[in-house]
Scaffold this motif. Structure first.
Motif, short mmCIF file in Angstrom:
data_model
loop_
_atom_site.label_atom_id
_atom_site.label_comp_id
_atom_site.label_asym_id
_atom_site.label_seq_id
_atom_site.Cartn_x
_atom_site.Cartn_y
_atom_site.Cartn_z
N ALA A 46 13.55 -8.33 8.34
CA ALA A 46 12.51 -8.41 9.36
C ALA A 46 12.17 -9.87 9.64
O ALA A 46 12.39 -10.76 8.81
CB ALA A 46 11.26 -7.67 8.89
N GLY A 47 11.67 -10.13 10.78
CA GLY A 47 11.27 -11.49 11.14
C GLY A 47 11.96 -11.95 12.39
O GLY A 47 12.89 -11.32 12.90
N ARG A 48 11.48 -13.09 12.92
CA ARG A 48 12.03 -13.62 14.16
C ARG A 48 12.92 -14.83 13.94
O ARG A 48 13.40 -15.44 14.90
CB ARG A 48 10.90 -13.99 15.12
N ARG A 49 13.11 -15.20 12.71
CA ARG A 49 14.01 -16.33 12.45
C ARG A 49 15.42 -15.97 12.88
O ARG A 49 15.83 -14.81 12.83
CB ARG A 49 13.99 -16.67 10.97
N ARG B 150 20.40 -8.75 11.21
CA ARG B 150 20.27 -7.39 11.76
C ARG B 150 21.44 -7.04 12.67
O ARG B 150 21.98 -5.93 12.62
CB ARG B 150 18.95 -7.26 12.51
N ALA B 151 21.83 -8.01 13.50
CA ALA B 151 22.97 -7.77 14.39
C ALA B 151 24.25 -7.53 13.59
O ALA B 151 25.05 -6.64 13.91
CB ALA B 151 23.16 -8.96 15.34
N GLY B 152 24.44 -8.30 12.54
CA GLY B 152 25.64 -8.14 11.72
C GLY B 152 25.67 -6.80 11.01
O GLY B 152 26.73 -6.15 10.93
N VAL B 153 24.51 -6.36 10.49
CA VAL B 153 24.45 -5.07 9.80
C VAL B 153 24.74 -3.93 10.77
O VAL B 153 25.50 -3.00 10.45
CB VAL B 153 23.06 -4.89 9.16
#
Length: 361
Positions: A31-34, A41-44
């Motif tokens: 989670a987070g915007r970093r 998240r995209a990789g997962v």
């Protein structure tokens, strides 16, 4: 591990499931915007999709038999197989023992038509016990475009034949499993195309000669039948009705009764109405003397588009031709429906054929 091997399918399936579980566990930590969290998240998500698609792709490929190996998939398969000659012209590429007999992968050359196609030949155990005996044969055809391996993997014709022989329902019978589309990607509908491929002649003349020369298969019409599904069903009926001197019986699984013309066929008649009529089974029944053959057609009251035309065909048959039917209450145009019909229609077809004596040719 091989492309179609069960261990590979199991491994990729477990990895896909494990990745899903890991994603649920790791998601709060991403989670987070970093930018690192967004990238994580995209990789997962991408990893999950790749593994899921890979698992589904392996299952679909094995089910339909699109590719047989990694080299086949990647287009790097340049190897050749050793060829041995079983008889005049016919070439054996592979041979393996199966339940109730043996399957040989062969090339069927066409000396009169200059066509050539792959086939799988099932030889029952009895073939190897009596070296003087000749046997009846069934030509089994797929639909279009078709893969002859589906006749083994999806319909288990060799296993069904072996079981029927073991139960003494039918005499030992040879199976010749092929696709009707011998000039892919074109769909020729088993037509002798004017100025083009002579596909009907290939099956009635060349394939029969290859088998009688290469194997101990009897040549008389009373020893030969044809079974097919969809396009193969239309071809089975047409080859038998137009060449009763070559075949005596046929089974059409969800077949149709008139040549289909579309973008895959091109012009099959060369503008000749006589050729179109010759390939129209309903026209033949209404206009020409009925051939002395026995056929069985199948359909379903619900789920098959050919139900009404099947009834019309049955009503048009007249002696000496004989026609039987197997009409299911429901069933689509697919392997599942045909597998429900095969326990009855395959023995029916084999029972129409004569069992040759050792002197038969």
């Amino acid at each position: 591990m091989g492309l179609t091997s069960f261990p590979l399918q199991l491994l990729v399936g477990v990895l896909a499931l494990g990745a899903l579980v890991a994603t649920v566990w790791a998601w709060p930590r991403l989670a987070g915007r970093r930018w690192t969290a967004v990238l994580g998240r995209a990789g997962v998500l991408a990893g999950n999709q790749v593994l899921t698609l890979a698992a589904l792709g392996l299952l679909v490929n094995t089910y339909y038999g699109f590719y047989g190996s990694w080299d086949d998939l990647l287009g790097t398969d340049t190897g050749t197989a050793s060829i041995t000659t079983a008889g005049q012209g016919l070439q054996v590429l592979d041979s393996r023992a199966v339940r109730g007999g043996r399957i040989e992968q062969v090339i069927m050359p066409g000396p009169t038509t200059h066509l050539s196609e792959q086939a799988y030949v099932f030889l029952p155990s009895a073939y190897f016990k009596n070296k003087q005996q000749r046997f009846p044969a069934i030509l089994a055809l797929t639909g279009y475009p078709g893969d002859p391996r589906n006749l083994m993997t999806r319909m288990d014709l060799p296993g069904r034949m072996a079981s029927a022989i073991a139960k003494h329902q039918v005499p030992p019978t040879v199976l010749v499993m092929m696709r009707p589309s011998v000039v892919l990607p074109r769909d020729t509908e088993c037509v002798d195309v004017p100025g083009g491929p002579q596909v009907q002649k290939y099956f009635t003349d060349d394939v029969k000669k290859d088998m009688t020369d290469g194997y101990r298969v009897a040549s008389g019409r009373e020893f030969w039948g044809i079974l097919g599904g969809s396009t193969g069903g239309y071809c089975a009926l047409k080859l038998t009705m137009t060449h009763p001197e070559a075949f005596s019986a046929a089974v059409s699984l969800s077949g149709y009764f008139k040549t289909i013309i579309d973008s895959t066929t091109g012009d099959l008649f060369g503008g000749q109405k006589s050729v179109e009529h010759d390939n129209d089974l309903m026209w033949r029944l209404a206009t020409l003397p009925a051939p002395p053959v026995n056929v069985l057609v199948t359909s379903s009251k619900k789920g098959e588009g050919d139900y009404r035309s099947t009834l019309d065909f049955l009503a048009a048959v007249k002696p000496p031709m004989q026609a039987s039917s197997l009409i299911l209450p429901s069933g689509g145009h697919n392997f599942n429906t045909w597998n429900r019909e095969l326990p009855q229609v395959l023995p029916w077809l084999a029972q129409q054929l004569h069992a040759p004596t050792s002197a038969s040719t």
